[in-house]
Design a protein around this motif. Structure first.
Motif, PDB file in Angstrom:
ATOM      1  N   CYS B 364      -8.952   8.926  26.253  1.00 50.90           N
ATOM      2  CA  CYS B 364      -7.529   8.757  25.930  1.00 50.90           C
ATOM      3  C   CYS B 364      -6.699   9.819  26.650  1.00 50.90           C
ATOM      4  O   CYS B 364      -5.674   9.519  27.238  1.00 50.90           O
ATOM      5  CB  CYS B 364      -7.364   8.851  24.425  1.00 50.90           C
ATOM      6  SG  CYS B 364      -5.662   8.696  23.876  1.00 50.90           S
ATOM      7  N   PHE B 365      -7.185  11.046  26.631  1.00 52.76           N
ATOM      8  CA  PHE B 365      -6.446  12.119  27.317  1.00 52.76           C
ATOM      9  C   PHE B 365      -6.341  11.837  28.802  1.00 52.76           C
ATOM     10  O   PHE B 365      -5.286  11.967  29.399  1.00 52.76           O
ATOM     11  CB  PHE B 365      -7.140  13.471  27.101  1.00 52.76           C
ATOM     12  CG  PHE B 365      -7.189  13.894  25.644  1.00 52.76           C
ATOM     13  CD1 PHE B 365      -6.250  13.418  24.736  1.00 52.76           C
ATOM     14  CD2 PHE B 365      -8.172  14.781  25.205  1.00 52.76           C
ATOM     15  CE1 PHE B 365      -6.307  13.818  23.413  1.00 52.76           C
ATOM     16  CE2 PHE B 365      -8.219  15.186  23.892  1.00 52.76           C
ATOM     17  CZ  PHE B 365      -7.290  14.695  22.976  1.00 52.76           C
ATOM     18  N   LEU B 366      -7.470  11.433  29.394  1.00 55.56           N
ATOM     19  CA  LEU B 366      -7.475  11.191  30.841  1.00 55.56           C
ATOM     20  C   LEU B 366      -6.493  10.096  31.214  1.00 55.56           C
ATOM     21  O   LEU B 366      -5.889  10.125  32.286  1.00 55.56           O
ATOM     22  CB  LEU B 366      -8.879  10.798  31.301  1.00 55.56           C
ATOM     23  CG  LEU B 366      -9.886  11.964  31.397  1.00 55.56           C
ATOM     24  CD1 LEU B 366     -11.270  11.429  31.747  1.00 55.56           C
ATOM     25  CD2 LEU B 366      -9.441  12.958  32.461  1.00 55.56           C
ATOM     26  N   VAL B 370      -3.597  13.872  31.205  1.00 53.49           N
ATOM     27  CA  VAL B 370      -4.256  15.163  31.055  1.00 53.49           C
ATOM     28  C   VAL B 370      -5.251  15.269  32.200  1.00 53.49           C
ATOM     29  O   VAL B 370      -6.046  14.353  32.409  1.00 53.49           O
ATOM     30  CB  VAL B 370      -4.988  15.262  29.709  1.00 53.49           C
ATOM     31  CG1 VAL B 370      -5.804  16.547  29.627  1.00 53.49           C
ATOM     32  CG2 VAL B 370      -3.982  15.185  28.568  1.00 53.49           C
ATOM     33  N   SER B 371      -5.153  16.343  32.922  1.00 54.20           N
ATOM     34  CA  SER B 371      -6.086  16.528  34.027  1.00 54.20           C
ATOM     35  C   SER B 371      -7.386  17.092  33.487  1.00 54.20           C
ATOM     36  O   SER B 371      -7.372  17.903  32.554  1.00 54.20           O
ATOM     37  CB  SER B 371      -5.477  17.502  35.042  1.00 54.20           C
ATOM     38  OG  SER B 371      -6.521  18.041  35.825  1.00 54.20           O
ATOM     39  N   PRO B 372      -8.510  16.708  34.065  1.00 56.13           N
ATOM     40  CA  PRO B 372      -9.777  17.277  33.584  1.00 56.13           C
ATOM     41  C   PRO B 372      -9.841  18.773  33.833  1.00 56.13           C
ATOM     42  O   PRO B 372     -10.689  19.457  33.263  1.00 56.13           O
ATOM     43  CB  PRO B 372     -10.837  16.518  34.386  1.00 56.13           C
ATOM     44  CG  PRO B 372     -10.133  15.755  35.427  1.00 56.13           C
ATOM     45  CD  PRO B 372      -8.695  15.644  35.056  1.00 56.13           C
ATOM     46  N   ALA B 519      -8.999   1.868  30.464  1.00 59.00           N
ATOM     47  CA  ALA B 519      -9.205   3.105  31.214  1.00 59.00           C
ATOM     48  C   ALA B 519      -9.714   2.788  32.619  1.00 59.00           C
ATOM     49  O   ALA B 519     -10.362   1.759  32.826  1.00 59.00           O
ATOM     50  CB  ALA B 519     -10.210   3.996  30.489  1.00 59.00           C
ATOM     51  N   LYS B 520      -9.399   3.686  33.530  1.00 60.37           N
ATOM     52  CA  LYS B 520      -9.848   3.526  34.910  1.00 60.37           C
ATOM     53  C   LYS B 520     -11.346   3.735  34.994  1.00 60.37           C
ATOM     54  O   LYS B 520     -11.940   4.403  34.140  1.00 60.37           O
ATOM     55  CB  LYS B 520      -9.131   4.547  35.808  1.00 60.37           C
ATOM     56  CG  LYS B 520      -7.641   4.351  35.895  1.00 60.37           C
ATOM     57  CD  LYS B 520      -7.003   5.321  36.864  1.00 60.37           C
ATOM     58  CE  LYS B 520      -7.039   6.759  36.348  1.00 60.37           C
ATOM     59  NZ  LYS B 520      -6.068   6.993  35.249  1.00 60.37           N
ATOM     60  N   PHE B 526     -16.384   9.697  34.348  1.00 57.46           N
ATOM     61  CA  PHE B 526     -16.267  11.104  33.946  1.00 57.46           C
ATOM     62  C   PHE B 526     -16.948  11.329  32.604  1.00 57.46           C
ATOM     63  O   PHE B 526     -17.710  12.269  32.413  1.00 57.46           O
ATOM     64  CB  PHE B 526     -14.793  11.490  33.855  1.00 57.46           C
ATOM     65  CG  PHE B 526     -14.588  12.911  33.436  1.00 57.46           C
ATOM     66  CD1 PHE B 526     -14.518  13.928  34.388  1.00 57.46           C
ATOM     67  CD2 PHE B 526     -14.509  13.260  32.086  1.00 57.46           C
ATOM     68  CE1 PHE B 526     -14.349  15.248  33.998  1.00 57.46           C
ATOM     69  CE2 PHE B 526     -14.357  14.565  31.704  1.00 57.46           C
ATOM     70  CZ  PHE B 526     -14.272  15.581  32.664  1.00 57.46           C
ATOM     71  N   ILE B 527     -16.718  10.388  31.669  1.00 53.21           N
ATOM     72  CA  ILE B 527     -17.256  10.575  30.319  1.00 53.21           C
ATOM     73  C   ILE B 527     -18.767  10.369  30.326  1.00 53.21           C
ATOM     74  O   ILE B 527     -19.519  11.103  29.675  1.00 53.21           O
ATOM     75  CB  ILE B 527     -16.541   9.645  29.341  1.00 53.21           C
ATOM     76  CG1 ILE B 527     -15.070  10.053  29.327  1.00 53.21           C
ATOM     77  CG2 ILE B 527     -17.167   9.709  27.961  1.00 53.21           C
ATOM     78  CD1 ILE B 527     -14.212   9.400  28.375  1.00 53.21           C
TER      79      ILE B 527
END
Lengths: 372, 663
Positions: B364-366, B370-372, B519-520, B526-527
């Motif tokens: 959700c943040f991404l 929100v940048s990693p 989500a992309k 990433f996750i």
């Protein structure tokens, strides 16, 4: 005057229509005797027995035709008295069948005095009314009425409501046929509701009252006493225009229809022959009744004419009440349909009555009047 | 002639005069017919009124009956014809065999057991007491019991229909009874179908059970008849229509007393569908063993197809108890068990997801700018008014970027970032990820879980959304509730590119997408990568292994608020232990989610369970190489008693003859 054999004057129309009805009844009985079971079908022998009874009936008819009907005048009173004695004996030595004491056992055979009463009232009624051609006054009416009501009272007590009603109807119609003073007629008409009220409250048994209530609303009790009426209406109605065909009726062959060879035989007919067959049967009955009427009109003397009229009313009411019951416009009363229902003694009695009419018809040309 | 006329005319009463004119002419017309009487002077003349009366009677008779017959036969004829038809045709349903249920390798999970019973037809029995005594002697059932059964069913069964006296007879006993049956007319051996579940507890929650339809079910479904079996729970319930098949129909002709005259087969009964589940019995057993005695659940799911290979919930129960009609004592024992064995924890229990939730929050943040690489400094807690909301690690994690926040499961990172993104962005995202709504699995009574939002809180509590609520929601605590299956579906979506799949119990069912994670691809990758790091040295290191590519995330969901901690906790107060993992070896990928109710720490309790499951899966090459489905064994029914077998052969011979089929 030239002498012709008596046979010349026989009422051939009546002979023809009576035999035709008997044959229709015989055919219908064949179908009503059959029943389809899981393993095949059975055929009871009602139609064979009925054929034998028919032959006995024809023999009795010939016997009745053999003597001059005017001799019956002499027999009327003794026969009436014997009948009364037998009716008196019924409560004392009679046997009980289905809760009603109607039969007197005479060793091998048993007789039903109420059936004899029908004949004796009819004979004596004709004899009493034949005295003169005047419409009945108070005296004559009281005499005829008393003559009829004494046996009727015994019969109602047995109880055998059907026969009692038949006697009242036959005698009443014979009196009307003969003629009655206007004032008496009016009083009688007014008295009917009162008599019915008394009958309903005091003269009837519970099962008889129940039958009339059921007749008024058969659906109230579809599996009990309404069952007969509903099933017979279903049988007749399902015949529709052309019927289901001979021995093809499901209501009768699968035994849904009760009493299908006796009181409800015409329902079998209606189911298998449809509206077309029923109309033919009704027409046949009309011709049969009209051929009796011919002799009523042609009779040589008042006694003969009254005898034939009595026979007419006997057949008329039997047919009307039985068919009325089967099609649901009359309450269920145990009266068989002449020639169509199975019944030994009934067949013989029917042919005897026809013999009386033929007797009167044959002797309409005789000129030697010893009586009157 | 003239004198005669005078004689009849003179004394006529007044009411008769009404008819005088008409009938007089009529009589004259009749005169020529009676030629012979011409010369006699005192010829008798019947009363005119009487003759009219008779003719009137005939006319009335004709009209009455012709119109009545018309009314009955023509006007109401069609209706009566229908009634006559209903009088003598009955319809009887023939029950169709219920479809059996197999596991993915064709092992029977739900079977139709043939049971033999002894029944009698009252109409055909001559000496009832002797017959009942004989039945008791043959079967060993006490005479009183047989008599009691007879008394009970006597009023419910018609005298020509079979009345079932004894059920579940031994086959060898049936053979013996059959050889003596000829001496006892009215008795017969009947074949009954019963449902049995050979795996008992192992599949109880998946399969459910069948029982006789109750009144509500009978009223709802016209196809059901008294005594029919219907699914009451589990897949027997949800796929009841398919398993049930279609009943056949006999038209039976009966006579007035109800005896059968003949029957016509109108519709052939259609066998219920035979289901093959995606579940593998062996994996299911391995999962159960891995859980040990704990109350909890294990899900093994294939992320690319959505097929469930194991679905374990403990404690369980024996569904055969219900299929046979459960006794009051057994029922009470199950109902009063403090660990609720009837509860299917995979779908019917909702828990705070704890740190497993961070897999969703991070995505959700991404997706919300929100940048990693954004850092949050964790000092072990965050101030909220007068209180401090702690991280699970009181000493703090120091600076954390997103990757490390997952690997170390740092709570403060999520508090901060959730505050930045806001609950109004989080709630819809979580819902789109499948939380707060059922997954659509073919099992009844699935819970939705709960994803709170601003509107939800004002509706539910009539209070505004606070900052603390956002903090709680960010770490899967507070109002957030999820079922283990929702977590499994989400982890599958991370691996398959974002498709939320319907978890498939039935192997033959197609892949069904119920939604997409918004989500992309890079976010998902990433996750997944973060999970890999977590399994290899992070909090989920319990599942890490050398022979396979592994990923995971643990969770420890608090049941009791931190403040009241300090004393020893009872079982009911202990934390729920979660672990959501994936593992890839050769060409197979599995998602394993373990939830141990009141187990304690996720890494310590749930981790080893998942590890044991992977041990079983990855040490067996069968489960790491995609294999062709095993051919199903052909159905061979249980043996029929000899006389019935002969009758069946005769029947088939007749059918062959009728349809002129080749042998």
């Amino acid at each position: 005057m030239e002498k012709k054999p008596l046979v010349t004057y026989i009422n051939w129309g009546l002979v023809f229509f009576a035999l035709a009805l008997f044959l229709v009844g015989e055919m219908n009985l064949y179908s009503a005797s059959g029943a389809r079971l899981g393993t095949g079908s059975t055929l009871s022998n009602f139609y064979q027995k009925q054929a034998v009874w028919g032959l006995c009936g024809l023999a009795s008819m010939l016997a009745v035709m053999s003597f001059d009907y005017r001799k019956l005048k002499a027999v009327a009173w003794p026969f009436y008295i014997v009948t009364l004695v037998l009716l008196l004996l019924v409560p004392l030595i009679g046997t009980t069948v289905y809760g009603a004491k109607r039969w007197i056992s005479l060793g091998a055979m048993s007789i039903q005095p109420s059936e004899l009463a029908k004949i004796s009232v009819f004979l004596l009624g004709a004899r009493l009314l034949a005295k003169d051609g005047e419409p009945l006054g108070w005296k004559g009416f009281a005499g005829a009425a008393a003559m009829g009501l004494v046996p009727v009272a015994f019969i109602v007590k047995q109880p055998d409501l059907g026969t009692a009603i038949m006697i009242v109807l036959i005698l009443g119609c014979m009196i009307l046929f003969h003629g009655i003073k206007g004032s008496i007629f009016k009083i009688c008409v007014l008295a009917v509701p009162a008599v019915l009220y008394v009958m309903w409250n005091f003269g009837m048994h519970d099962y008889q009252r129940q039958r009339i209530l059921t007749f008024l609303d058969p659906s109230a009790d579809p599996l009990g006493s309404g069952y007969h009426i509903l099933q017979s209406r279903i049988a007749i109605g399902s015949g529709q225009l052309w019927g289901k065909g001979f021995t093809e009726g499901t209501q009768s062959q699968l035994r849904f229809l009760p009493e299908r060879h006796s009181d409800f035989a015409v329902a079998v007919f209606g189911e298998e022959w449809g509206f077309v067959g029923c109309t033919c049967l009704v027409t046949l009955f009309c011709f049969f009744l009209l051929s009796i009427f011919t002799t009523v009109a042609q009779a040589k003397d008042r006694f003969g004419s009254l005898l034939c009229a009595g026979v007419f009313f006997y057949f008329f009411w039997e047919i009307f009440i039985n068919m009325g019951m089967v099609v649901g416009i009359m309450p269920v009363v145990g009266i068989p349909l002449p020639f169509i229902s199975y019944g030994g003694s009934a067949t013989i009695v029917n042919f005897i009555f026809i013999g009386i009419v033929l007797n009167v018809a044959m002797r309409r040309s005789l000129t030697n009047f010893d009586y009157d | 002639m003239t004198t005669d006329k005078k004689k009849t005319d003179a004394p006529r009463p007044p009411w008769k005069r009404l008819f005088a004119r008409g009938p007089a002419k009529e009589a004259e017309k009749d005169e020529p017919k009676i030629r012979i009487k011409k010369e006699t002077t005192d010829r008798y003349q019947p009363p005119k009124w009487g003759l009219w009366m008779i003719q009137g009677f005939v006319l009335v008779f004709f009209c009455t009956f012709v119109s009545r017959f018309w009314f009955l036969q023509m006007h109401l004829g069609a209706d009566f014809a229908r009634q006559a038809q209903e009088n003598h045709w009955r319809q009887e349903r023939i029950s169709a065999p219920r479809g059996r249920i197999f596991d993915v390798k064709g092992r029977v999970l739900a079977d139709n057991r043939t049971a033999y019973g002894l029944s009698l037809i009252r109409d055909d029995i001559k000496d009832m007491p002797a017959t009942l005594a004989q039945v008791s002697e043959w079967t060993g059932v006490p005479l009183e019991q047989v008599q009691e059964r007879f008394r009970q069913s006597k009023n419910k069964v018609k005298s020509f229909e079979p009345l079932l006296l004894v059920t579940d007879l031994d086959y060898s006993l049936v053979v013996r009874i059959e050889s003596e049956l000829y001496a006892w007319p009215g008795l017969e051996v009947v074949v009954l179908t019963k449902r049995s579940y050979p795996e008992q507890n192992l599949f109880a929650h998946i399969l459910g059970y069948v029982a006789e339809a109750n009144e509500a079910e009978l009223a709802k479904d016209p196809e059901l008849a008294m005594g029919d079996l219907v699914g009451k729970s589990g897949i027997e319930y949800t796929l009841d229509k398919r398993l049930r098949g279609r009943k056949g129909l006999y038209d039976i002709e009966v006579d007035a007393s109800g005896h059968m005259l003949g029957q016509v087969l109108k519709e052939e009964p259609q066998h219920g569908e035979e289901l093959r589940l995606a579940i593998d019995r062996d994996i299911q057993q391995a999962c159960l063993n891995a859980l040990g005695g704990e109350a909890g659940s294990v899900i093994v799911m294939e992320p690319d197809t959505g097929k469930l290979r194991a679905l374990v919930t403990t404690p369980s129960y024996d569904n055969n108890l219900f299929a046979a009609g459960i006794s009051q004592r057994d029922w009470d024992a199950l109902r009063n068990n403090p660990r609720f064995p009837l509860q299917n924890r995979v779908i019917q229990s909702t828990y705070p997801p704890g740190s497993v939730w961070k897999l969703m929050m991070a995505a959700c943040f991404l997706e919300n700018h929100v940048s990693p690489h954004d850092y949050v400094s964790c000092a072990g807690g965050i101030r909220l008014g007068k209180n401090v909301i702690h991280c699970w690690k009181r000493s703090g994690h120091g600076g954390q970027d997103m990757l490390h926040s997952i690997v170390n499961s740092c709570d403060v990172y999520y508090y901060r970032m959730a505050e930045r993104v806001g609950i109004d962005a989080i709630a819809p995202f979580a819902k789109a990820c499948g939380f707060g709504r059922p997954t659509g699995i073919d099992l009844p009574h699935e819970k939705s879980g709960l994803m709170p939002s601003r509107e939800w809180k004002s509706r539910r509590f009539k209070r505004g959304w606070g900052r603390g609520d956002t903090y709680n929601a960010s770490i899967g605590q507070g109002y957030v509730l999820a079922t283990p299956l929702q977590v499994a579906v989400y982890v599958c979506a991370l691996l398959n590119g974002g498709d939320l799949l319907k978890p498939q119990l039935v192997d033959t069912e197609p892949r069904t997408v119920t939604g997409r994670v918004p989500a992309k691809r890079s976010t998902l990758e990433f996750i997944v990568n973060a999970m890999r790091r977590t399994a290899n040295g992070g909090t989920a290191k319990a599942v890490g292994r050398r022979d396979a590519d592994m990923g995971g995330k643990t969770g420890t969901a608090q049941v009791v608020r931190l403040r009241s901690r300090g004393r020893a906790l009872s079982w009911k107060e202990k934390d729920h232990a979660w672990i959501a993992t994936w593992g890839h070896k050769n060409d197979k990928t599995y998602v394993v989610v373990v939830m141990v109710e009141h187990g304690g720490g996720g890494g310590k309790v749930a981790g080893p369970v998942a590890r044991k499951v992977y041990d079983y899966l990855f040490r067996n090459p069968e489960y790491t190489v995609s294999a062709k489905a095993q051919p199903e064994e052909p159905f061979i029914g249980p043996p029929l008693p000899p006389a019935m077998e002969r009758a069946r052969q005769r029947e088939q011979e007749k059918l062959r003859h009728r349809h002129q089929l080749p042998r």
